[in-house]
Enzyme design. Sequence first.
Site, PDB file in Angstrom:
ATOM      1  N   ASP A  68       0.822  -1.212   0.000  1.00  0.00           N
ATOM      2  CA  ASP A  68       0.000   0.000   0.000  1.00  0.00           C
ATOM      3  C   ASP A  68       0.852   1.257   0.000  1.00  0.00           C
ATOM      4  OD1 ASP A  68       0.902  -0.408   2.598  1.00  0.00           O
ATOM      5  OD2 ASP A  68      -1.075  -0.841   3.413  1.00  0.00           O
ATOM      6  N   ASN A 137      -7.889  -2.843  14.428  1.00  0.00           N
ATOM      7  CA  ASN A 137      -9.278  -3.045  13.991  1.00  0.00           C
ATOM      8  C   ASN A 137      -9.404  -4.245  13.044  1.00  0.00           C
ATOM      9  OD1 ASN A 137      -8.179  -2.131  11.600  1.00  0.00           O
ATOM     10  ND2 ASN A 137      -9.614  -0.438  11.296  1.00  0.00           N
ATOM     11  N   HIS A 139      -7.642  -4.764  10.270  1.00  0.00           N
ATOM     12  CA  HIS A 139      -7.352  -4.555   8.846  1.00  0.00           C
ATOM     13  C   HIS A 139      -6.057  -5.256   8.441  1.00  0.00           C
ATOM     14  CE1 HIS A 139      -5.036  -0.442   9.390  1.00  0.00           C
ATOM     15  NE2 HIS A 139      -4.239  -1.465   9.591  1.00  0.00           N
ATOM     16  N   GLU A 144      -9.949  -2.088   5.233  1.00  0.00           N
ATOM     17  CA  GLU A 144     -10.579  -1.772   6.506  1.00  0.00           C
ATOM     18  C   GLU A 144     -11.848  -2.612   6.698  1.00  0.00           C
ATOM     19  OE1 GLU A 144      -8.914   0.002   8.443  1.00  0.00           O
ATOM     20  OE2 GLU A 144      -8.101   1.818   7.549  1.00  0.00           O
TER      21      GLU A 144
HETATM   22  P1  PGA Z   1       1.664  -1.336  12.807  1.00  0.00           P
HETATM   23  O1  PGA Z   1       0.496  -1.358  11.766  1.00  0.00           O
HETATM   24  O2  PGA Z   1       2.668  -2.321  12.345  1.00  0.00           O
HETATM   25  O3  PGA Z   1       2.212   0.068  12.755  1.00  0.00           O
HETATM   26  O4  PGA Z   1       1.081  -1.691  14.138  1.00  0.00           O
HETATM   27  C1  PGA Z   1       0.059  -2.577  11.299  1.00  0.00           C
HETATM   28  C2  PGA Z   1      -1.099  -2.354  10.384  1.00  0.00           C
HETATM   29  O5  PGA Z   1      -1.844  -1.382  10.569  1.00  0.00           O
HETATM   30  O6  PGA Z   1      -1.272  -3.155   9.456  1.00  0.00           O
END
Ligand code: PGA
Length: 245
Positions: A68, A137, A139, A144
Amino acid sequence: MSVAVQIVPTPEDLASTAANIFASQIQEYPDSVLGLATGSTPVDTYARLADLYENGLSFEDVTTFNLDEYVGLRQGDPQSYHSFMTTHLFDQVDLDPSRTHMPDGDSEDLDEACEEYERLLQDAGGIDLQLLGIGSNGHIAFNEPGCAEDSLTRVVDLAPETVAANSRFFDSEDDVPGQAITAGIATILSADKILLLAYGENKAEAVCQALAGEITSDCPASFLQKHPDCTFLLDAKAAELLTEQ
Ligand code: PGA
């Protein structure tokens, strides 16, 4: 079909274990196509891969695709995922820049940029080993809650909780882009092998939902239960709700 779970004591163990899994992949198949992720989770894994490069592991025939990129940030913007990857991996190892791919979130034609990403991925023969993080959450990449199982690479709005979580990398929440290009759920599930990393107690609930809950777009990571070769590599804290069951 069920997801494999490996639990290691600490985030440091997680990084070295993940790096060794990627190193084995590269040693066995030097021209591997790797799917890469950003965020805090993979930072130490990339550092361990850079150590392994110093000790002789070559990335010169490897191809990479990142999941992404924010919409509207220039490639060179310090907050772009392109800059993140350059800092944490691309500049640390002998990857050929022409074989590192990121969605182009700064394109004038974002839909075309998404199609181009899928085309390049197909031309490369698909992902051999995909690295994933997980949002609190549930994702994966920027898919999302509510995303479609058959989604491909596309422009998405970031969930408010994702904007809040990612604001730690920006001066303020207002500076976090509201949109990103993300590989879709179907794009991710098309990888041959998937390794999802999670550490810390703030991921425990999402990890539990993803592994032990029903398969639902309320927790996008639960779609990984449908993948034939997916492993969740967790530290003890991220696994604490699983081990309580
Ligand atoms: P993080 O994010 O590694 O910064 O916790 C993971 C994600 O949102 O996929």
